[in-house]
Scaffold this motif. Structure first.
Motif: not given
Length: 305
Positions: A222-246
């Motif tokens: 199973s993957a590592l679960t990551v939760e990030a809170t941003f000051d402004g708009s949220v970047p597109d994470l779907s194209r980051v290598p290894g990242v899924s289920s955004v």
């Protein structure tokens, strides 16, 4: 790791066209606590029945402390104690009489530890077995197994019917068994129990051992679960290598990461993230990741194992 407590080689059991267990190769070292997981019908109880010599394998062999589980079952049983998920006892005996009888059969009892266990599990030994609840009957067979301080404890859903306090008492007993270098083979549906107690975990599916290792070794399921809170708009994470289920809600993004987190961290660092949470998967998440949605339908089936 020293003496081998359990060894199976190509162990298989077939009922007609059904393969209840297929080519099980398993080694459990003396002093290990090993969890054995799988949905109903996966073959867990079949494995235990073969280890106890209660049924004959279709192929392969099993040993307990070097003793053949079929040809030397009596000798093997002298070194183990077995707890089933359903207690079948003598209704007209009291709890104390039952413990005395089972102690005589086993041939050795730590009387002081037996009395401590009776107190720890809050069992009234003067009551007749027929008057016991399911939980109290389960306590009785747990005490009977533990009081003999066996070299090997074979436990098949041992906390069935126990309330949370008694489950804690059970966990304490297993920790004590480990400290005394006893071996524990624990089949359980309670994932938190296995996670808290076991050195290694095996996952059984449709009669096949599909994974075996420590929790750390099995994190790849199973993957590592990551939760990030941003000051402004949220970047597109779907194209980051290894990242899924955004998933994105407001200024918060949640995703899963397989492999290295470095590419994700670079994107987050450049995007004004001010809070970052990450956690490794629990055993339950590992289990579900391996079985997926199919485990729900399998779990609903009758336990043919």
């Amino acid at each position: 790791m020293g003496t081998t407590a359990i060894r199976t080689e190509g162990l298989s059991k077939q009922y007609g066209a059904v393969n209840a267990l297929r080519d099980l190769d398993l080694v459990v070292a003396e002093g290990e606590v090993v969890g054995y997981l799988g949905p109903n019908g996966a073959g867990k109880t079949t494995t235990i029945r073969l280890l106890l010599g209660l049924i004959q394998p279709t192929a392969g062999r099993a040993e307990i402390f070097g003793l053949d589980c079929q040809r030397q079952a009596v000798e093997a049983h002298r070194r183990l104690a077995y707890v089933a998920g359903e207690a079948s006892l003598w209704p007209s005996l009291t709890g104390a009489e039952t413990l005395h009888l089972l102690g005589r059969i086993q041939g050795r009892v730590d009387a002081a530890y037996r009395d401590e266990l009776i107190h720890r599990f809050d069992l009234d030994p003067a009551m007749k077995v027929r008057a016991y609840s399911k939980g109290n009957r389960q306590k009785l067979i747990l005490i009977a197994a533990l009081m003999s301080r066996p070299d090997l404890l074979v436990l098949d859903e041992p906390t069935s019917g126990l309330d949370p306090l008694m489950k804690q008492a059970f966990r304490r007993c297993i920790h004590e068994a480990r400290e005394r270098n006893q071996t524990v083979f624990l089949s359980s549906h309670i994932l938190s129990e296995v996670e808290a107690l076991c050195d290694r975990v095996g996952i059984l599916r449709e009669g096949v051992l599909v994974e075996m290792g420590t929790l750390a070794e099995m994190r790849h399921l199973s993957a590592l679960t990551v939760e990030a809170t941003f000051d402004g708009s949220v970047p597109d994470l779907s194209r980051v290598p290894g990242v899924s289920s955004v998933e994105t809600v407001g200024h918060v993004a949640r995703c899963q990461v397989h492999g290295t987190v470095e590419p994700l961290l670079k994107v987050l660092a450049a995007s004004g993230v001010h809070e970052l949470l990450s956690r490794e998967p629990s055993l339950e998440e590992l289990f579900l990741a391996h079985y997926g949605a199919s485990s729900e339908s399998e779990g609903a089936a009758a336990d043919a194992s």
